[in-house]
Design an enzyme around this catalytic site. Structure first.
Site, PDB file in Angstrom:
ATOM      1  N   CYS A  37     -23.467  10.588 -14.402  1.00 23.14           N
ATOM      2  CA  CYS A  37     -23.418  11.914 -13.611  1.00 23.14           C
ATOM      3  C   CYS A  37     -22.755  13.002 -14.721  1.00 23.14           C
ATOM      4  O   CYS A  37     -21.990  12.856 -15.400  1.00 23.14           O
ATOM      5  CB  CYS A  37     -22.373  11.820 -12.548  1.00 23.14           C
ATOM      6  SG  CYS A  37     -22.268  13.277 -11.655  1.00 23.14           S
ATOM      7  N   CYS A  48      -8.201  -2.576   2.111  1.00 25.47           N
ATOM      8  CA  CYS A  48      -8.558  -1.863   1.073  1.00 25.47           C
ATOM      9  C   CYS A  48      -7.483  -1.427   0.223  1.00 25.47           C
ATOM     10  O   CYS A  48      -7.541  -0.236  -0.453  1.00 25.47           O
ATOM     11  CB  CYS A  48      -9.278  -0.550   1.956  1.00 25.47           C
ATOM     12  SG  CYS A  48      -8.312   0.185   3.028  1.00 25.47           S
TER      13      CYS A  48
END
Ligand SMILES: C[S@@+](CC[C@H](N)C(=O)[O-])C[C@H]1O[C@@H](n2cnc3c(N)ncnc32)[C@H](O)[C@@H]1O
Length: 450
Positions: A69, A407
Site C-alpha cells: 500500500c 481479542c
C-alpha cells in the site's frame, strides 16, 4: 535533538514497537524489524527503558518485504505490511506465548502456531473513516495517521477492503465537497459530516454505507443515495446515523434508513446473520468461520448440555452451537444486537436459544439461575477482558467448561491466571490471525474442571 544511538533490533513488542538494547536498557523503537541495525534518536528516557525514533536503516533485515500500500508507514491502520506474512504469524504466536508466560505465569500451556488467514488483503468486512477539518477550509476523509489521533489523511485506497469500498470513499468525499457540507470539528464540536462506515459481506456480496453526522436533518440525502446507487448495485442499503456526542466514535444514536432494508446479511458456517450499522460482527468473515470451527472442535459438547453465551453480540456462537446442545442462553448489552440475535435465531429456525439484554455483570449477579449450572460458558468479551465482578461470579459458578475467545492476549492472560488458580486446566491456546498486517491477535481456549 535527543541522544543518537545505533542499535540492533531483536524483537517486536506486544504493541508492535521494535525492541533493542542499549547501555543495559531496553529501547522501544517506532519502526524497524528484528535483524535490522538502525540509528535512532531517544525521545523519552525512563529508568528502565527508553523510547526512540528511527532515523536511518543501516542494515536491512531478512524478513523485510516491499509494502503493497502507498499509505503504509504514515497510516495508522497496518503496522506490519513490510514484514513477511510468515514472520507476522511467528511474532503473533510469540506474543501470545510471552503473555502466557509472563502475565499469566503459565509457561506450560501449549501455544499453537497462529492459524493463518486465507486472504492477507481485502479481508475486512467493516471499515470506519473519519472526516477531519483542515486549517484552510478544506477537509480530509480517511484514516488516522500512525501515532496521531488528531490527524486524518485523505485515503486513496486501502487494501484491507474491496475496490468498491475505495470507490465509495472517493464518492462520499466528492459529495461532501460538492455540496459544501460542513465537516465536524473535533475541538469546537461544530460541523456536520463525522464518519463514513462501510460494511460488506464476503459470502453474500452485499454492501452497507453508513454516513454518520452530527445532529440534524440530512437534507441532501437523496443526492447521496443517487450517487452511491449509480456506483454499484452491490450497495444494497444506505443509512444515516446521527451522533451528537463529543466522544469520537462512529456509532449513531438516531438512525434513518435512506435506501434498502437498513441491514445486510452474512452467511457463516451455513447460517444467515443480519448485520446492522451499530452492532458488532466479526470483521473478517472468512476467518470467523475458522475461529468458530476451531472453538467448537475444542469445546466438546453433547446433546444434553446447556450453554451460556456471554457477550453474545448478534448471537452467532450460540446460534451455531444450538444444534449440538439442548439449550443456549445468550447475554448481550446492546439492544440492537439482542433484537438481531433473536431475529437471527428465528431466521435460522432455531428455537432452543434465548437472548437476554443485560450487562454480563448484572446478569451473572442477579439473573443467572441458581443451583442449575450451565455445562459450558462461552466468553467472548471486548478487549478489556472479563470484568472483575463477572470473573468472580464465574469462579463461584464453576462451570465444567469455559470457552474463552479473546481479542487481547494480555487481558486473556490476566483472566486465565485467575481461572487456573482455582483449579481449571488450560492445556492449550490457539491464536488465529483475523487481521493480517496489523498487530491484533485473536485466540481461542477451553478451560475445564479436572
Ligand atoms: C467481541 S464482541 C463478541 C460478539 C459475539 N460473540 C460474536 O462472536 O460476534 C463483544 C460483545 O460484547 C458486548 N458487550 C460489551 N460489554 C458488555 C457487557 N458488559 N455486558 C454484555 N455485553 C457486553 C458488545 O456489545 C459486543 O457485542
Amino acid at each position: 535533538m535527543g541522544k543518537q544511538i545505533e542499535v540492533d533490533i531483536v524483537d517486536l513488542a506486544f504493541d508492535g514497537k521494535a525492541v533493542a538494547h542499549n547501555d543495559g536498557k531496553v529501547v522501544f523503537l517506532d519502526a524497524g524489524l528484528p535483524g535490522e541495525r538502525v540509528t535512532a534518536e531517544i525521545i523519552r528516557s525512563k529508568p528502565r527503558h527508553d523510547q526512540a525514533r528511527v532515523l536511518n536503516l543501516i542494515t536491512k533485515g531478512p524478513h523485510r518485504i516491499k509494502p503493497t500500500c502507498r499509505h503504509f508507514g504514515g497510516c495508522g491502520g497496518c503496522a506490519w505490511q513490510d514484514l513477511s506474512y510468515e514472520r507476522q504469524l511467528h511474532y503473533k504466536t510469540k506474543q501470545v506465548g510471552d503473555c502466557m508466560e509472563r502475565l499469566a505465569g503459565l509457561p506450560d500451556v501449549k501455544v499453537h502456531e497462529t492459524i493463518p488467514a486465507p486472504d492477507q488483503f481485502r479481508y475486512r468486512n467493516k471499515m470506519e473513516f473519519s472526516f477531519h477539518t483542515a486549517t484552510d477550509d478544506s477537509f480530509t476523509l480517511g484514516l488516522h495517521r500512525r501515532g496521531a489521533f488528531d490527524e486524518v489523511f485523505d485515503l486513496k485506497a486501502c487494501y484491507l477492503q474491496s475496490e468498491l469500498a475505495n470507490e465509495i470513499v472517493a464518492t462520499v468525499r466528492r459529495f461532501v465537497r460538492d455540496h459544501s457540507l460542513p465537516v465536524y470539528d473535533v475541538v469546537k464540536h461544530t460541523g456536520y459530516a463525522r464518519f463514513l462506515v462501510i460494511r460488506e459481506t464476503t459470502y453474500t456480496d452485499q454492501v452497507m454505507v453508513n454516513f454518520v453526522t452530527n445532529y440534524g436533518e440530512f437534507e441532501k440525502s437523496d443526492e447521496l443515495v443517487a450517487a452511491l446507487t449509480a456506483l454499484s448495485p452491490r450497495i444494497t442499503t444506505i443509512v444515516h446515523n446521527q451522533n451528537g456526542q463529543k466522544s469520537n466514535i462512529a456509532t449513531g444514536e438516531i438512525e434513518k434508513v435512506l435506501s434498502g432494508s437498513g441491514s445486510i446479511q452474512e452467511k457463516i458456517l451455513g447460517k444467515i446473520f443480519r448485520i446492522k450499522a451499530n452492532s458488532f460482527f466479526q470483521t473478517n468473515s472468512a476467518q470467523t468461520e475458522t475461529l468458530y470451527r476451531t472453538a467448537f472442535d475444542m469445546l466438546s459438547l453433547d446433546g444434553d448440555d446447556r450453554v451460556l453465551d456471554l457477550y453474545c453480540g448478534t448471537g452467532p456462537i450460540g446460534i451455531l452451537l444450538s444444534e449440538r446442545v439442548k439449550e443456549v442462553v445468550g447475554v448481550e448489552l446492546v439492544t440492537d444486537a439482542v433484537v438481531m440475535a433473536r431475529e437471527n435465531a428465528a431466521a435460522n429456525d432455531i428455537s432452543n436459544i434465548t437472548f437476554i439484554e443485560a450487562n454480563v455483570v448484572e446478569y451473572l449477579r442477579n439473573q443467572a439461575p441458581e443451583g442449575d449450572p450451565f455445562d459450558a460458558v462461552v466468553i467472548d468479551p471486548p478487549r478489556a477482558g472479563l470484568h472483575p465482578k463477572a470473573l468472580r461470579r464465574i469462579k463461584e459458578m464453576k462451570p465444567p467448561r469455559i470457552l474463552y475467545i479473546s481479542c487481547n492476549p494480555a487481558t486473556f492472560a490476566r483472566d486465565a491466571k485467575e481461572l487456573v488458580a482455582i483449579g481449571y486446566e488450560l492445556p492449550e491456546v490457539r491464536p488465529i490471525d483475523m487481521f493480517p498486517h496489523t498487530r491484533h491477535i485473536e485466540l481461542v481456549s477451553v478451560f475445564s474442571q479436572s
